[in-house]
Design a protein around this motif. Structure first.
Motif, short mmCIF file in Angstrom:
data_model
loop_
_atom_site.label_atom_id
_atom_site.label_comp_id
_atom_site.label_asym_id
_atom_site.label_seq_id
_atom_site.Cartn_x
_atom_site.Cartn_y
_atom_site.Cartn_z
N UNK A 25 13.04 -6.62 2.02
CA UNK A 25 13.60 -5.64 2.34
C UNK A 25 12.82 -4.70 3.37
N UNK A 26 11.33 -4.74 2.98
CA UNK A 26 10.47 -3.77 3.72
C UNK A 26 9.16 -4.50 3.56
N UNK A 27 8.40 -4.54 4.69
CA UNK A 27 6.93 -4.72 4.71
C UNK A 27 6.11 -3.54 4.97
N UNK A 28 5.10 -3.29 4.12
CA UNK A 28 4.37 -2.04 4.48
C UNK A 28 2.86 -2.47 4.56
N UNK A 29 2.24 -2.33 5.99
CA UNK A 29 0.97 -2.60 6.09
C UNK A 29 -0.12 -1.86 6.09
N UNK A 30 -0.93 -1.63 5.11
CA UNK A 30 -2.18 -0.86 5.04
C UNK A 30 -3.39 -1.38 5.50
N UNK A 31 -3.24 -2.75 5.73
CA UNK A 31 -4.65 -3.46 5.88
C UNK A 31 -5.68 -2.94 6.75
N UNK A 32 -6.84 -2.91 6.71
CA UNK A 32 -7.68 -2.42 7.61
C UNK A 32 -9.17 -2.01 6.78
N UNK A 33 -10.25 -2.45 7.50
CA UNK A 33 -11.41 -2.17 7.18
C UNK A 33 -11.81 -0.45 6.93
N UNK A 34 -12.36 -0.11 5.75
CA UNK A 34 -12.69 1.48 5.85
C UNK A 34 -13.20 1.97 6.69
N UNK A 35 -13.22 3.19 7.26
CA UNK A 35 -14.07 3.89 8.17
C UNK A 35 -14.99 4.50 7.73
N UNK A 36 -15.14 4.37 6.28
CA UNK A 36 -16.22 5.16 5.66
C UNK A 36 -17.41 4.37 5.47
#
Length: 322
Positions: free
Chosen positions: A73-84
């Motif tokens: 139904x949906x794909x949510x993309x949160x991927x990414x190296x932390x900027x911290x």
């Protein structure tokens, strides 16, 4: 059959919360490059619950994970190296690559499956706007300069929107600092616990924020409204100064004393803990004009209410020594 939601990069604080939010009504597939760990911006270890599955991916190339998007139904993309982290040349490149590679991989997967997801929600960041102390920045009149964090945000969104997915609606969420029982609240609560919860720097820099429940509700909102696409600021309307944020945090946790951290102290400390002072000192003043224009109502428009709700979910030991 339950409708399926796929969350890429879903073992961080926001992904975990979203997975628990949707698990009662959906099959939730979490794409992760590594097993979740207790120290990953949470107060407790992540547990894969009923109606959740953890699927391995590398965040940049096709694999068995691609089939999970078929019929979702949906794909949510949160991927990414932390900027911290320290902004070394190596870290900067990894920050860029982790975001663009993940977006390109998901786009390719969407094009390959027989029944592509109806909606692709991509994380973005409200730090795309300039250091603002004079007025709030919204989707229509917001200004962008060209420092490193803004460059990251621009390329992230550019990659997302340039990828061709003709049968999948796309929404980018420029999220403000997300507050909840985990995430950035962990270091903030540690500061007040040890009497260091005063203003940081001048304290006059604006602090835009959003409660994690409202992040989930925004995603529900755009999922239910097929006509919505493009960029949305996800920030509560009640932005405050850094000094006011810390004052309210001391108030709701019962701490009267909070020593300030001057800018020179932050610069020295940032070197030792491997981060950048920009994460604290940049004035982020963001207004959610598109959401409010479309009729979305925040459950937590004010900071005190949001903080009180978060503290009620935590044991006292998380914010008091005794």
């Amino acid at each position: 059959m339950r409708p399926k939601i796929v969350i890429a990069g879903g073992t961080g604080f926001i992904g975990r919360y979203l997975a628990k939010w949707y698990a009662p009504t959906h099959e939730v597939v979490i794409l992760s490059r590594q097993q979740p760990a207790a120290g990953n911006n949470a107060f407790q270890e992540f547990t894969v619950r009923e109606n959740m599955r953890l699927v391995q991916w590398d965040g940049k190339s096709a694999g068995e994970w691609v089939k999970e998007l078929d019929g979702a139904e949906m794909v949510i993309n949160l991927a990414g190296k932390s900027v911290n982290c320290r902004y070394t040349k190596k870290n900067k490149q990894e920050i860029f690559d982790s975001r663009t590679n993940a977006s390109k991989a998901i786009a390719q997967a969407i094009r390959e499956v027989v029944t592509p997801p109806k909606l692709w929600v991509n994380a973005a960041s409200a730090t795309i706007y300039r250091h603002a102390t004079d007025r709030p920045q919204d989707e229509f009149t917001g200004e962008m300069h060209n420092d490193f964090s803004v460059q990251v945000c621009k390329l992230w969104e550019k990659t997302f929107f340039e990828e061709r997915t003709p049968f999948t609606r796309k929404v980018a969420l420029r999220m403000a600092i997300t507050l909840g029982p985990g995430g950035v609240m962990v270091p903030f609560l540690n500061l007040v616990k040890f009497g260091l919860g005063g203003r940081q720097g001048s304290g006059s820099q604006m602090f835009s924020w959003v409660h994690i429940d409202d992040v989930c509700r925004v995603i529900d909102f755009v999922k239910q409204h097929d006509e919505l696409e493009g960029v949305f600021n996800v920030a509560a309307p009640g932005a405050v100064t850094n000094a006011e944020f810390m004052r309210l945090l001391r108030q709701v946790t019962g701490h009267k004393i909070g020593l300030p951290a001057y800018e020179w102290m932050l610069k020295v400390g940032a070197i030792f803990i491997g981060t950048e002072t920009e994460l604290i000192l940049k004035s982020r003043w963001v207004k959610p004009s598109r959401l409010t224009n479309e009729g979305f109502t925040f459950r937590y428009p004010g900071l005190q209410q949001a903080m009180e709700a978060i503290i009620r979910q935590l044991p006292r030991k998380q914010y008091h020594l005794f």
